[in-house]
Structures are given as structure tokens and as C-alpha cells.
Design an enzyme around this catalytic site. Structure first.
Site, PDB file in Angstrom:
ATOM      1  N   CYS A 122     -16.396   3.374 -16.133  1.00  0.00           N
ATOM      2  CA  CYS A 122     -16.465   3.920 -14.762  1.00  0.00           C
ATOM      3  C   CYS A 122     -17.175   5.268 -14.687  1.00  0.00           C
ATOM      4  O   CYS A 122     -17.520   5.728 -13.592  1.00  0.00           O
ATOM      5  CB  CYS A 122     -15.074   4.022 -14.161  1.00  0.00           C
ATOM      6  SG  CYS A 122     -14.286   2.423 -13.958  1.00  0.00           S
ATOM      7  N   HIS A 153     -14.882   9.662  -8.296  1.00  0.00           N
ATOM      8  CA  HIS A 153     -14.815   8.240  -8.644  1.00  0.00           C
ATOM      9  C   HIS A 153     -13.707   7.615  -7.806  1.00  0.00           C
ATOM     10  O   HIS A 153     -12.645   8.205  -7.612  1.00  0.00           O
ATOM     11  CB  HIS A 153     -14.505   8.085 -10.131  1.00  0.00           C
ATOM     12  CG  HIS A 153     -14.242   6.667 -10.535  1.00  0.00           C
ATOM     13  ND1 HIS A 153     -15.065   5.633 -10.149  1.00  0.00           N
ATOM     14  CD2 HIS A 153     -13.245   6.103 -11.265  1.00  0.00           C
ATOM     15  CE1 HIS A 153     -14.583   4.494 -10.644  1.00  0.00           C
ATOM     16  NE2 HIS A 153     -13.473   4.759 -11.314  1.00  0.00           N
ATOM     17  N   ASN A 166     -12.472  -0.265  -6.570  1.00  0.00           N
ATOM     18  CA  ASN A 166     -13.072   0.456  -7.692  1.00  0.00           C
ATOM     19  C   ASN A 166     -14.316  -0.304  -8.157  1.00  0.00           C
ATOM     20  O   ASN A 166     -14.201  -1.377  -8.746  1.00  0.00           O
ATOM     21  CB  ASN A 166     -12.045   0.564  -8.819  1.00  0.00           C
ATOM     22  CG  ASN A 166     -12.578   1.308 -10.035  1.00  0.00           C
ATOM     23  OD1 ASN A 166     -13.770   1.590 -10.135  1.00  0.00           O
ATOM     24  ND2 ASN A 166     -11.703   1.627 -10.968  1.00  0.00           N
TER      25      ASN A 166
HETATM   26  N1  COA Z   1       1.333  -6.223  -6.383  1.00  0.00           N
HETATM   27  C1  COA Z   1       2.656  -6.096  -6.412  1.00  0.00           C
HETATM   28  N2  COA Z   1       3.301  -5.540  -7.432  1.00  0.00           N
HETATM   29  C2  COA Z   1       2.575  -5.107  -8.473  1.00  0.00           C
HETATM   30  C3  COA Z   1       1.173  -5.215  -8.500  1.00  0.00           C
HETATM   31  C4  COA Z   1       0.568  -5.815  -7.409  1.00  0.00           C
HETATM   32  N3  COA Z   1      -0.774  -5.967  -7.317  1.00  0.00           N
HETATM   33  N4  COA Z   1       0.718  -4.684  -9.653  1.00  0.00           N
HETATM   34  C5  COA Z   1       1.789  -4.245 -10.321  1.00  0.00           C
HETATM   35  N5  COA Z   1       2.912  -4.516  -9.628  1.00  0.00           N
HETATM   36  C6  COA Z   1       4.301  -4.215  -9.971  1.00  0.00           C
HETATM   37  C7  COA Z   1       4.489  -4.069 -11.464  1.00  0.00           C
HETATM   38  O1  COA Z   1       4.670  -5.344 -12.053  1.00  0.00           O
HETATM   39  C8  COA Z   1       5.738  -3.219 -11.512  1.00  0.00           C
HETATM   40  O2  COA Z   1       6.854  -4.036 -11.317  1.00  0.00           O
HETATM   41  P1  COA Z   1       8.238  -3.739 -12.119  1.00  0.00           P
HETATM   42  O3  COA Z   1       8.645  -2.370 -11.695  1.00  0.00           O
HETATM   43  O4  COA Z   1       9.103  -4.823 -11.614  1.00  0.00           O
HETATM   44  O5  COA Z   1       7.869  -3.840 -13.551  1.00  0.00           O
HETATM   45  C9  COA Z   1       5.582  -2.289 -10.304  1.00  0.00           C
HETATM   46  O6  COA Z   1       4.630  -2.942  -9.444  1.00  0.00           O
HETATM   47  C10 COA Z   1       5.087  -0.910 -10.637  1.00  0.00           C
HETATM   48  O7  COA Z   1       3.977  -1.025 -11.520  1.00  0.00           O
HETATM   49  P2  COA Z   1       3.212   0.230 -12.056  1.00  0.00           P
HETATM   50  O8  COA Z   1       2.117  -0.225 -12.967  1.00  0.00           O
HETATM   51  O9  COA Z   1       4.187   1.240 -12.580  1.00  0.00           O
HETATM   52  O10 COA Z   1       2.603   0.781 -10.679  1.00  0.00           O
HETATM   53  P3  COA Z   1       1.773   2.069 -10.408  1.00  0.00           P
HETATM   54  O11 COA Z   1       2.385   2.856  -9.351  1.00  0.00           O
HETATM   55  O12 COA Z   1       1.391   2.762 -11.690  1.00  0.00           O
HETATM   56  O13 COA Z   1       0.427   1.470  -9.798  1.00  0.00           O
HETATM   57  C11 COA Z   1      -1.826   1.074 -10.496  1.00  0.00           C
HETATM   58  C12 COA Z   1      -0.370   0.608 -10.570  1.00  0.00           C
HETATM   59  C13 COA Z   1      -2.659   0.154 -11.368  1.00  0.00           C
HETATM   60  C14 COA Z   1      -2.264   0.967  -9.070  1.00  0.00           C
HETATM   61  C15 COA Z   1      -1.909   2.526 -10.984  1.00  0.00           C
HETATM   62  O14 COA Z   1      -1.235   2.678 -12.193  1.00  0.00           O
HETATM   63  C16 COA Z   1      -3.315   2.979 -11.155  1.00  0.00           C
HETATM   64  O15 COA Z   1      -4.080   3.036 -10.228  1.00  0.00           O
HETATM   65  N6  COA Z   1      -3.666   3.362 -12.382  1.00  0.00           N
HETATM   66  C17 COA Z   1      -4.961   3.877 -12.660  1.00  0.00           C
HETATM   67  C18 COA Z   1      -5.891   2.727 -12.694  1.00  0.00           C
HETATM   68  C19 COA Z   1      -7.284   3.169 -12.761  1.00  0.00           C
HETATM   69  O16 COA Z   1      -7.666   4.117 -12.148  1.00  0.00           O
HETATM   70  N7  COA Z   1      -8.045   2.404 -13.520  1.00  0.00           N
HETATM   71  C20 COA Z   1      -9.416   2.533 -13.600  1.00  0.00           C
HETATM   72  C21 COA Z   1      -9.821   3.840 -14.128  1.00  0.00           C
HETATM   73  S1  COA Z   1     -11.507   3.867 -13.965  1.00  0.00           S
END
Ligand code: COA
Length: 325
Positions: A116, A252, A282
Site C-alpha cells: 500500500c 493512505h 482500500n
Molecule cells: N463483519 C462483521 N464482523 C467482522 C468482520 C466483518 N466484516 N470482520 C471481522 N469481524 C468480527 C471479528 O470476527 C471479531 O469477532 P469476535 O470478537 O467474535 O472474534 C470482531 O469482528 C472484531 O474483530 P477485530 O479484528 O478485532 O476488529 P477491528 O476493530 O480490529 O476491525 C479491521 C477490523 C480489519 C477493520 C481493523 O483491524 C483494521 O482496519 N485494521 C487495519 C487494516 C489495514 O489497514 N490494512 C491494510 C493496511 S494497508
């Protein structure tokens, strides 16, 4: 005494594929909801390339628009650099494919893969060539068809990504332009965000398979916020500038919460931050130039303003560019 040469953005362009996939549509195929995606990421929709559309096709369209905006002919280009993680082919590079379609034969052409952060890495390479006098006009593109390497049954990743392309034309200028770029990487964190398959190694998905994106979202989130805090501080300090000097943050576009954290670090109101993640998702390497072009074409970003660009991605890689537009 030699005067400094700057790389100035002469024009911007971008392209998004026609097909739009909304959160509601996604929620019909995987266990998620519009509410969850919007609250956790800020994303409401993303664009998806048509089956026959490649990264090079998106890059080409963005390039045409950037060249037109810059008023520069393809025969004037010294170099074309494409930041991408989803190249059309293993080789030739996507930059070579775009060069052929543009008819800019003879210019140097290369791809940069920094996930990214690809556009910022590409911009930094172009900046160095212009600053040292080896190039005068460089086309820099960020383009991706990331949805080709998504596991559509994995709700933790498939809701996040989209396709698109953005481009800038940089020209040598005696007055102003890019003030600095800073690039960083931490390869020890590769397994937090990666595709565990490829040409010469394949773990589980087979050698020769491009694999699908695997991500530990929470760990990526925490690392990204810290890395971005430090890289924006670094950019300001290196130029003897303060937070109040900035007109725009062009971040980004991975997650609205990450963007808000960086804006807070810079004491910037969200009015000074270009946000496109809601509509684009993204788009990896394409996200920063897409956001930049969107804000330039809507008239929000004006000539003479001070812009801070930043990105974070798989590798991990991260970086910044501070520039006078
Ligand atoms: N819909 C519903 N629930 C979802 C889900 C979705 N699309 N994706 C994950 N969940 C659930 C998980 O399974 C988890 O359930 P649990 O508590 O029962 O285990 C819960 O939601 C929380 O998951 P978590 O991963 O802790 O959520 P989060 O608040 O960290 O959000 C992201 C997840 C991916 C949105 C976040 O971590 C993020 O944006 N990370 C950075 C990603 C990024 O920028 N990547 C690219 C970099 S270039």
C-alpha cells in the site's frame, strides 16, 4: 553555487472501474453488515475492475488524465514508474505495458512493489531522479486490481479492498515542489499482512499461485497508527515546519479510524483531511494519488498549499512526502 531542483506536480489524474460493490451487496454473500463495515472502517462501497480490465488498463486511463492535466505530451516523458502489488504479468512490468500503450517508447519504465506504500515509494524514486538532474518529466502511477487477490469468503479482509488507479506527472522546477520524502520498512512483520504464495515460494496455496490476502487486522492497525505518527513527525521536523503550516493531509485510505488518529496527531481538523475511503475502500498503491486527484479536481487543494502525503502497507512499509502543490 548550484540551485536546488524540485520535483513539482504538474498534473494529476485518476480512474475508477465502473462497477460498484456496496456493503449491502457484500452482506448478501458473506456474514457481515453495512453497519459493521461503516463503523469499523468508514467504507460504504468499493469499485471492482471488470473481468477483462487489468491493473495496466486502470493505470493507462489515470495516466492519460494526468498527462492532459499537466499539458505534457508522452514523448516528453523521461521515465514511468508504477507502484503496484497486482501487476498484469510477472514481466514485462506494468510500467512497460503502460509505456507501450501511451507510445512513450524510449523512456525508462519500472514497477515498484511496496504494497500500500507503493505510490509513495514510486514518488520518492521519481523525486530523486529529478532532484539529481537525471530526469525532467516523470509519470508516477499507483494502480491496483487488489480484488483479484481477495478471498471473498473471508469477511475480515474482503470488505476492505477496492480497485483503481491514480497518477501524477512530476516536472523539474527551480522554485518549489516535493520538499522531502521519507521511506521505511519492517520486513520482520511480513506475516501480519501478506499473500503467502508466489512465483518461487508457495506455502499452502502452491508455487505459482498468486494466493489471497491474509491479515491480522488488529495488529496491523496498532502498528500502522504508531508508524504513521512517527513518519509525519519526521517529515515536519526534517523541514523545520510545524503542524500549523500544513494545509492538507492526503493519507493512505485504509481505515477512517487510522486516518482520524493521524489527523489528531497533527492537530488537524477533518476538514483539512482528504477522505475517499468511504467511496473507494482500500485501493492500496492507488489510494493516495486517487485521493489527491479527487481533491485537486474538486478545487479543494489549491496551488501553493502545503500537502502531507502518507501511507502504510504490507511489508511492513510506510512513508511520507511533504510537498508544496
Ligand atoms: N463483519 C462483521 N464482523 C467482522 C468482520 C466483518 N466484516 N470482520 C471481522 N469481524 C468480527 C471479528 O470476527 C471479531 O469477532 P469476535 O470478537 O467474535 O472474534 C470482531 O469482528 C472484531 O474483530 P477485530 O479484528 O478485532 O476488529 P477491528 O476493530 O480490529 O476491525 C479491521 C477490523 C480489519 C477493520 C481493523 O483491524 C483494521 O482496519 N485494521 C487495519 C487494516 C489495514 O489497514 N490494512 C491494510 C493496511 S494497508
Amino acid at each position: 553555487m548550484s540551485e536546488r531542483i524540485y520535483a513539482r506536480i504538474a498534473g494529476t489524474g485518476s480512474y475508477l472501474p465502473e462497477k460498484v460493490l456496496s456493503n449491502e451487496e457484500l452482506a448478501r454473500t458473506v456474514e457481515t453488515s453495512d453497519e459493521w463495515i461503516r463503523e469499523r472502517t468508514g467504507i460504504t462501497q468499493r469499485h471492482i475492475a471488470a473481468d477483462e480490465q487489468t491493473t495496466g488498463d486502470l493505470a493507462y486511463e489515470a495516466a492519460l488524465r494526468a498527462l492532459e492535466a499537466a499539458g505534457i505530451g508522452v514523448d516528453e516523458l523521461d521515465m514511468i514508474i508504477v507502484g503496484t502489488t497486482t501487476p498484469d504479468l510477472i514481466f514485462p512490468s506494468t510500467a512497460c505495458l503502460v509505456q507501450a500503450r501511451l507510445g512513450a517508447v524510449g523512456s525508462a519504465a519500472l514497477d515498484v512493489n511496496a504494497a500500500c506504500s507503493g505510490f509513495l515509494y514510486a514518488l520518492s524514486v521519481a523525486d530523486k531522479f529529478i532532484r539529481c538532474g537525471d530526469a525532467k518529466k516523470v509519470l508516477v502511477i499507483g494502480a491496483e486490481t487488489l480484488t483479484r487477490i481477495i478471498d471473498w469468503s473471508d469477511r475480515t479482509t474482503c470488505v476492505l479492498f477496492g480497485d483503481g488507479a491514480g497518477a501524477v506527472v512530476l516536472v523539474a522546477d527551480g522554485d518549489t515542489g516535493i520538499l522531502s520524502t521519507h521511506l521505511h520498512a519492517d520486513g520482520s512483520k511480513k506475516e501480519l499482512l501478506w499473500t503467502p504464495a508466489g512465483v518461487s515460494s508457495g506455502f499452502g496455496e502452491g508455487v505459482g499461485s498468486s494466493g489471497t490476502i491474509k491479515m491480522k487486522g488488529n495488529d496491523v492497525f496498532k502498528y500502522a497508527v504508531k508508524a504513521l505518527d512517527s513518519v509525519v513527525d519526521e517529515a515536519l521536523q526534517a523541514n523545520g515546519l510545524g503542524k500549523a503550516d500544513l494545509d492538507w493531509l492526503v493519507p493512505h485510505q485504509a481505515n477512517l479510524r487510522i486516518i482520524e488518529a493521524t489527523a489528531k496527531r497533527l492537530d488537524m481538523s477533518m476538514e483539512q483531511v482528504v477522505v475517499t475511503v468511504d467511496k473507494h475502500g482500500n485501493t492500496s498503491s492507488a489510494s493516495v494519488p486517487l485521493a489527491l486527484d479527487t481533491a485537486v479536481r474538486s478545487g479543494r487543494i489549491q496551488r501553493g498549499q502545503l500537502l502531507l502525503l502518507e501511507a502504510f502497507g504490507g511489508g511492513f512499509t510506510w512513508g511520507s512526502a511533504l510537498l508544496r502543490y
